[in-house]
Design a protein around this motif. Structure first.
Motif, short mmCIF file in Angstrom:
data_model
loop_
_atom_site.label_atom_id
_atom_site.label_comp_id
_atom_site.label_asym_id
_atom_site.label_seq_id
_atom_site.Cartn_x
_atom_site.Cartn_y
_atom_site.Cartn_z
N ALA A 75 -10.17 -3.29 -3.55
CA ALA A 75 -9.15 -3.70 -4.34
C ALA A 75 -7.98 -4.84 -3.69
O ALA A 75 -7.55 -5.78 -4.42
N LEU A 90 1.00 -1.08 -0.09
CA LEU A 90 -0.13 0.05 -0.05
C LEU A 90 1.02 1.25 0.19
O LEU A 90 1.84 1.42 0.97
N LEU A 122 -10.50 0.30 -0.41
CA LEU A 122 -9.35 -0.63 -0.24
C LEU A 122 -9.72 -2.06 -0.07
O LEU A 122 -9.00 -2.89 -0.80
N VAL A 126 -7.82 6.14 -5.80
CA VAL A 126 -7.46 4.92 -5.17
C VAL A 126 -7.34 3.93 -6.17
O VAL A 126 -8.36 4.00 -6.98
N GLU A 127 -6.12 3.36 -6.37
CA GLU A 127 -5.83 2.74 -7.66
C GLU A 127 -5.15 1.11 -7.23
O GLU A 127 -4.59 0.98 -6.04
N ASP A 128 -5.27 0.27 -8.35
CA ASP A 128 -4.65 -1.08 -7.85
C ASP A 128 -3.97 -1.52 -9.51
O ASP A 128 -4.42 -0.99 -10.50
N VAL A 181 -1.42 -1.37 -4.33
CA VAL A 181 -2.49 -0.46 -4.30
C VAL A 181 -1.74 1.12 -3.90
O VAL A 181 -1.02 0.80 -2.99
N ARG A 182 -2.44 2.09 -4.43
CA ARG A 182 -1.74 3.24 -4.25
C ARG A 182 -2.94 4.26 -4.02
O ARG A 182 -3.95 4.22 -4.55
N VAL A 228 -3.88 -8.98 -7.36
CA VAL A 228 -3.51 -7.53 -6.97
C VAL A 228 -2.16 -7.74 -6.01
O VAL A 228 -2.04 -8.31 -4.95
#
Length: 481
Positions: A386, A357, A383, A410-412, A395-396, A392
């Motif tokens: 994700a 993360l 979160l 919020v991205e993965d 995660v950012r 996965v």
């Protein structure tokens, strides 16, 4: 009328007319000046000779008379000198032009008793001749002196000067006109045509055209100004296009919000009606499970019935929350603390799968006016989704501030969400998870919470390769309004 012709007619032609008039006046003045000098010299010579010749005529001796007349030829351009008696007959003479005056004209000069001069033509030659009476010491007129000066082409000379001047003027005028035409064409007309060509292309819709910055300084500034104007227009077009895209996106989100609100109200009504029967079912199953007459197998089945009923009750609760109007109690909260609280809640799901993360926040950490519990719920839900996606590992969470708004991403790096499903991800009961692993209400709740805070949420394909969610929240109450 073209600018070139207008300049020639209004500037060059009047200038040439003035030059022609000035040249003619100058030549005429030169000719008059030459003639005046010629006449003055002849008259002075005539008066000077008349004094010495008066003694010679009075003495009636040819020798002094001859010597005096010969002395006249020492002067420049004197070609004839003659002495006439009172009847106009020649007494003695030398040189050319004896017959320029008749005997009658000579007698008239004696009668006027004054010097007379004029131009005379004889045998194809032009003379300027002066006649003056000859007097003795007592004032008696004894004869007439005629002095002839040959006009050696003075008229032709001045005429030649006039012809040469006109010829030089015509050649110079032609050269000036050609120079003006060539300079106008090269330094004015061509740059203007280039600018006009660019303007016509822009008018036809080719906004990428730009003028070449070359030529005189004025045209370079004009071309630079035109390019600046076209750049500003292009920038405005991009701003308008971006604004239209934002408005279209906002309109889509508003329609989505309205649709979700309507679905929420419907779902809340249905949930309210389902709630009472579910309570009865759960109660009856609990009573049956307490009886001693049933076996363990039946009691296990009743426990499963109660578990499914509890699941239905939770879905009903979420549906009722989805359709209920909320008055959000807000406070000023630090964004980093909210993200930390959410990451702590999903830590048990991230660590077993070795999911990294990353949190990227601006410095100093922005503060926003929000309900902390609900914002943590939103972050936790995103979160968790994700973390539950297959394959996965990264995660950012990152944030950017713009004026009075906070944008949160919020991205993965998972498989992502198909583009065709982007417009349905916030619909109630829509889920990509297997049956029984998701109710499809989590993102609907997220959308409702963000909407209650006066913000927006959207989905996009992340640069990491998976799904990305973009959340925009106001930083102040004024921005929210």
């Amino acid at each position: 009328m073209r600018l070139r012709n207008l300049i020639i007619l209004t500037v060059i032609v009047p200038l040439f007319v003035v030059l022609v008039v000035f040249s003619l006046v100058a030549i005429k003045s030169l000719e008059d000046n030459v003639r005046s000098k010629l006449q003055t010299e002849v008259e002075i010579i005539t008066r000077a000779l008349s004094t010495s010749l008066s003694y010679a005529v009075a003495r009636d001796s040819p020798t002094p008379l001859e010597e005096a007349l010969q002395s006249a030829f020492s002067f420049h351009r004197i070609y004839g000198a003659y002495v006439f008696d009172l009847q106009g007959r020649e007494v003695y003479g030398l040189g050319l032009g004896k017959d320029l005056f008749t005997a009658e004209e000579i007698r008239q000069v004696i009668e006027r008793d004054d010097l007379y001069s004029n131009y005379r033509q004889h045998e194809g030659w032009t003379y300027y001749s002066a006649i003056t009476p000859l007097r003795t010491q007592d004032g008696t007129v004894h004869g007439v002196l005629q002095v002839n000066r040959l006009n050696t082409g003075i008229e032709n000379y001045t005429g030649f000067i006039s012809v040469v001047a006109v010829l030089v003027f015509v050649i110079g005028a032609a050269g000036i006109v050609f120079s003006i035409w060539w300079g106008f064409r090269r330094f004015i007309e061509r740059p203007l045509n280039r600018l006009l060509h660019v303007m016509l292309l822009v008018e036809d819709g080719d906004r990428s055209q730009r003028a070449t910055i070359e030529g005189p300084a004025e045209y370079r500034r004009l071309a630079s100004g035109l390019n600046g104007m076209l750049d500003a227009m292009a920038e405005k077009d991009r701003d308008i296009e971006a604004r239209q895209n934002r408005e279209m996106e906002l309109e889509k989100r508003l329609r989505k919000s309205k649709k979700l609100a309507e679905l929420g109200v419907l779902a809340a009504g249905v949930a309210h009606e389902i709630g009472a029967p579910l309570t009865v079912i759960n109660g009856q199953a609990q009573r049956l499970a307490r009886r001693d007459v049933i076996g363990d197998d039946e009691r296990a089945k009743l426990g499963r019935i109660r578990g499914e009923v509890e699941r239905i009750v939770e879905i009903v609760r979420q549906l009722m929350e989805l359709g209920r109007q909320h008055n959000v109690e807000k406070g000023e909260l630090a964004l980093d603390q909210l993200i930390q609280n959410a990451s702590d809640l999903v830590e048990e799901e991230l660590e077993p799968r070795n999911i990294r993360l990353d949190i990227d926040l601006p410095s100093p950490t922005p503060h926003l006016l929000a309900n902390g519990q609900q914002i943590v719920q939103v972050l936790t839900n995103l979160l968790r989704n994700a973390a539950q996606a297959p394959d996965v590992s990264h995660v950012r969470v990152r944030a950017r501030t713009n004026n009075h708004e906070l944008t949160l991403y919020v991205e993965d790096n998972g498989p992502g969400i198909p583009v065709d499903n982007h417009q349905h991800v916030f619909d109630p009961f829509f889920t990509t998870k297997p049956v029984g692993q998701g109710s499809g209400l989590g993102l609907s709740m997220v959308h409702r919470i963000i909407n209650d805070h006066g913000g927006t949420i959207g989905v996009f394909n992340s640069a990491l390769g998976g799904a990305g969610f973009e959340i925009t929240l106001p930083l102040t109450e004024t921005a929210s309004a």
